[in-house]
Design a protein around this motif. Structure first.
Motif, PDB file in Angstrom:
ATOM      1  N   ASP A  61      80.017  58.036 -24.642  1.00 24.43           N
ATOM      2  CA  ASP A  61      80.595  57.956 -25.982  1.00 24.43           C
ATOM      3  C   ASP A  61      80.083  56.685 -26.653  1.00 24.43           C
ATOM      4  O   ASP A  61      80.751  55.651 -26.623  1.00 24.43           O
ATOM      5  CB  ASP A  61      82.121  57.961 -25.899  1.00 24.43           C
ATOM      6  CG  ASP A  61      82.775  57.967 -27.285  1.00 24.43           C
ATOM      7  OD1 ASP A  61      82.067  58.278 -28.265  1.00 24.43           O
ATOM      8  OD2 ASP A  61      83.975  57.653 -27.365  1.00 24.43           O
ATOM      9  N   PRO A  62      78.895  56.726 -27.245  1.00 20.47           N
ATOM     10  CA  PRO A  62      78.345  55.505 -27.857  1.00 20.47           C
ATOM     11  C   PRO A  62      79.236  54.941 -28.957  1.00 20.47           C
ATOM     12  O   PRO A  62      79.308  53.715 -29.138  1.00 20.47           O
ATOM     13  CB  PRO A  62      77.003  55.968 -28.421  1.00 20.47           C
ATOM     14  CG  PRO A  62      76.661  57.203 -27.651  1.00 20.47           C
ATOM     15  CD  PRO A  62      77.972  57.870 -27.356  1.00 20.47           C
ATOM     16  N   ALA A  63      79.936  55.828 -29.678  1.00 22.42           N
ATOM     17  CA  ALA A  63      80.785  55.339 -30.767  1.00 22.42           C
ATOM     18  C   ALA A  63      82.008  54.606 -30.248  1.00 22.42           C
ATOM     19  O   ALA A  63      82.607  53.798 -30.967  1.00 22.42           O
ATOM     20  CB  ALA A  63      81.216  56.518 -31.651  1.00 22.42           C
ATOM     21  N   GLY A  64      82.397  54.878 -29.001  1.00 20.03           N
ATOM     22  CA  GLY A  64      83.573  54.225 -28.455  1.00 20.03           C
ATOM     23  C   GLY A  64      83.310  52.864 -27.850  1.00 20.03           C
ATOM     24  O   GLY A  64      84.251  52.157 -27.467  1.00 20.03           O
ATOM     25  N   VAL A  65      82.058  52.462 -27.733  1.00 20.90           N
ATOM     26  CA  VAL A  65      81.715  51.146 -27.190  1.00 20.90           C
ATOM     27  C   VAL A  65      81.928  50.100 -28.276  1.00 20.90           C
ATOM     28  O   VAL A  65      81.468  50.261 -29.414  1.00 20.90           O
ATOM     29  CB  VAL A  65      80.262  51.117 -26.686  1.00 20.90           C
ATOM     30  CG1 VAL A  65      79.910  49.741 -26.146  1.00 20.90           C
ATOM     31  CG2 VAL A  65      80.057  52.186 -25.625  1.00 20.90           C
ATOM     32  N   GLY A  66      82.653  49.052 -27.946  1.00 24.11           N
ATOM     33  CA  GLY A  66      82.987  48.026 -28.925  1.00 24.11           C
ATOM     34  C   GLY A  66      81.769  47.335 -29.497  1.00 24.11           C
ATOM     35  O   GLY A  66      80.788  47.088 -28.791  1.00 24.11           O
ATOM     36  N   ARG A  67      81.836  47.024 -30.775  1.00 17.35           N
ATOM     37  CA  ARG A  67      80.745  46.316 -31.435  1.00 17.35           C
ATOM     38  C   ARG A  67      80.661  44.882 -30.920  1.00 17.35           C
ATOM     39  O   ARG A  67      81.670  44.207 -30.772  1.00 17.35           O
ATOM     40  CB  ARG A  67      80.963  46.316 -32.950  1.00 17.35           C
ATOM     41  CG  ARG A  67      79.877  45.612 -33.742  1.00 17.35           C
ATOM     42  CD  ARG A  67      80.144  45.707 -35.225  1.00 17.35           C
ATOM     43  NE  ARG A  67      80.134  47.102 -35.687  1.00 17.35           N
ATOM     44  CZ  ARG A  67      80.345  47.465 -36.947  1.00 17.35           C
ATOM     45  NH1 ARG A  67      80.590  46.533 -37.866  1.00 17.35           N
ATOM     46  NH2 ARG A  67      80.322  48.742 -37.280  1.00 17.35           N
ATOM     47  N   GLY A  68      79.483  44.455 -30.627  1.00 11.11           N
ATOM     48  CA  GLY A  68      79.279  43.107 -30.105  1.00 11.11           C
ATOM     49  C   GLY A  68      79.341  43.023 -28.597  1.00 11.11           C
ATOM     50  O   GLY A  68      79.174  41.938 -28.038  1.00 11.11           O
ATOM     51  N   LEU A  69      79.605  44.159 -27.904  1.00  9.20           N
ATOM     52  CA  LEU A  69      79.638  44.137 -26.442  1.00  9.20           C
ATOM     53  C   LEU A  69      78.251  43.867 -25.878  1.00  9.20           C
ATOM     54  O   LEU A  69      78.094  43.116 -24.915  1.00  9.20           O
ATOM     55  CB  LEU A  69      80.189  45.463 -25.914  1.00  9.20           C
ATOM     56  CG  LEU A  69      80.303  45.583 -24.390  1.00  9.20           C
ATOM     57  CD1 LEU A  69      81.280  44.560 -23.845  1.00  9.20           C
ATOM     58  CD2 LEU A  69      80.733  46.994 -23.990  1.00  9.20           C
TER      59      LEU A  69
END
Length: 493
Positions: A61-69
């Motif tokens: 789920d690429p959209a579920g990965v937090g931004r800046g991780l």
């Protein structure tokens, strides 16, 4: 699956410029794919990115990965897109129970190198299939390489040029394994080739081992501490309480421990050098160096470093405990009582020359022995020992080691002084604890002195340089006589 040795694992050109499914990355370097978006994937991407690689991470789920991780420059896509974007190398950074979810990526992984970074769940099940072997069965058209599982996520981030960490690597495909070995060197690690994929069973268990070489030495030190502590407890606390009703239980936390630690340190230090004496005697008796030592002696010889460090630990604790003795409330009461008895007896000067010499000598020898032992502990560190030549390392660990043992024995003898000859030193027919702790070190020193005799030293030197006694020399080829038969030709064997 065998791969072509001439084909580079990580080429600097894109796989297919006309492929619209894989958008071009902004960096200009080989593309490495990582399946998984956890902590290890993040750390690995940071390391690869800092070494000039382009990194594409595949997530369910690429959209579920937090931004800046993930750092800037890392492409975050679906698992299929990450596999297709990778040129030839893909890391499988997911848990083994999720391997079956990757079956739909078989076509994209065909002909590529799949690096398994998982660890075993437990140390049990020695005959079971490893995670890497299972992955190889699921993806027969890919070259599975086991590696990077012994490196933690933190180690991947400590620096791009930290070459002090080993990476254990194995695979059935020699070309793919050689390429991953080269990649690990490029990342700043020290790769170790352990052979075929069957070695992955041991590699996956390696991170689960807890001080594998310290078990025997720690158990030995603990048993020695338990023995000497129980002996001191029985001699100074239990028997006086049962016989005279004396309450000395206050000594258990500090005094009894401080009396136990030097005995453990001295005996443990003797155990460091006792197997060397045994090995020399065994070689002299056998007359050869080409016969292996017994298994128990091999293990003993390999655990000398750990025993020496544990001896140093006990010596450090003994020094700290000794400095804290004067801080006890009991020490203040004892000093006041002694001063009151001296004043009541009318003694103006309590100076005793003999006791002054005794205390100064045993303190001086103890400090010197502790200093040499600290030097031994420091040189046993890999970062220090690697800077020494073999002769320098042997001089410190062997030559100065016996100096430390001699000073420690001298420290104990000056502490005991002539107390061993007083009948009052044997209450309940139990000898002082310092006498018990001197037995093994004195055996080691006497054995070392005997081995230093010229006759034994000369013979031992010859044996260690390859000489063998007559009973070990081959007798199946006797000296030819005047008339000998021509040798028979047995052809190729």
């Amino acid at each position: 699956m065998q791969s072509n040795m001439k084909t580079p694992l990580l080429s600097s050109t894109p796989s297919d410029p006309s492929d619209s499914s894989a958008p071009p990355l902004s960096l200009s370097g080989p593309v490495v794919g990582i399946i998984g978006s956890g902590d290890f994937s993040r750390s690995l991407s940071i390391r690869l990115l800092s070494c000039g690689f382009r990194v594409v991470v595949g997530s369910r789920d690429p959209a579920g990965v937090g931004r800046g991780l993930f750092p800037e420059g890392v492409e975050l896509r679906s698992q299929r897109e990450a596999v297709e974007a990778a040129e030839r190398l893909v890391f499988a950074a997911i848990y083994p129970e999720h391997y079956h979810t990757l079956l739909g990526l078989r076509d994209g992984l065909t002909g590529k190198v799949l690096v398994d970074v998982s660890n075993a769940k437990s140390l049990r099940g020695g005959g079971r299939q490893s995670n890497a072997e299972r992955l190889a069965e699921l993806f027969p058209m890919s070259s599975v390489v086991k590696g990077f599982n012994t490196v933690s996520a933190w180690a991947l981030q400590v620096g791009a040029h930290d070459g002090s960490r080993q990476v254990l690597i194995c695979s059935d495909c020699s070309a793919s394994k050689a390429s991953v070995l080269q990649l690990s060197r490029h990342l700043g690690f020290s790769p170790v080739d352990l052979g075929g994929l069957c070695a992955s069973r041991d590699i996956e268990k390696a991170p689960l081992l807890l001080f594998p070489s310290w078990g025997g030495p720690m158990l030995t030190t603990f048993l020695l501490f338990l023995f000497f502590y129980a002996y001191n407890f029985m001699r100074h606390v239990l028997l006086p309480y049962l016989d005279k009703g004396e309450n000395n239980f206050y000594q258990l936390p500090l005094v009894t421990v401080n009396e136990t630690l030097p005995s453990v340190a001295l005996v443990t230090l003797a155990l460091v050098y006792l197997p060397g004496v045994f090995a020399a005697v065994l070689q002299l008796v056998r007359g050869t160096k080409y016969r292996r030592f017994p298994l128990w002696m091999d293990r003993w010889l390999c655990s000398r470093k750990q025993l020496g460090l544990l001896s140093f630990l006990c010596a450090v604790l003994h020094a700290v405990y000794s400095m804290c003795l004067t801080l006890r409330r009991a020490a203040g009461y004892t000093l006041l009582n002694a001063a009151y008895r001296q004043m009541k007896a009318g003694v103006e000067n309590s100076w005793v020359e003999k006791q002054v010499w005794r205390s100064d000598l045993y303190l001086s020898s103890g400090i010197l022995g502790f200093g040499v032992l600290a030097l031994l502990a420091i040189t046993s560190l890999p970062s220090v020992g690697n800077a020494l030549t073999w002769r320098e390392f042997t001089f410190v660990q062997s030559g100065l080691g016996y100096v430390a043992l001699t000073l420690s024995v001298t420290h104990t003898l000056f502490f005991g002084w002539d107390f061993a000859f007083y009948p009052s030193s044997y209450p309940y027919f139990l000898p002082p604890v310092f006498l018990l702790s001197l037995v093994l070190p004195c055996v080691v020193l006497v054995g070392r002195i005997l081995l230093a005799l010229p006759c034994l030293t000369f013979r031992l030197t010859k044996i260690r340089r390859g000489w063998e006694s007559r009973r070990h020399r081959p007798t199946h080829n006797p000296e030819p006589s005047v008339e000998v038969d021509p040798p028979q030709n047995f052809g190729d064997v």
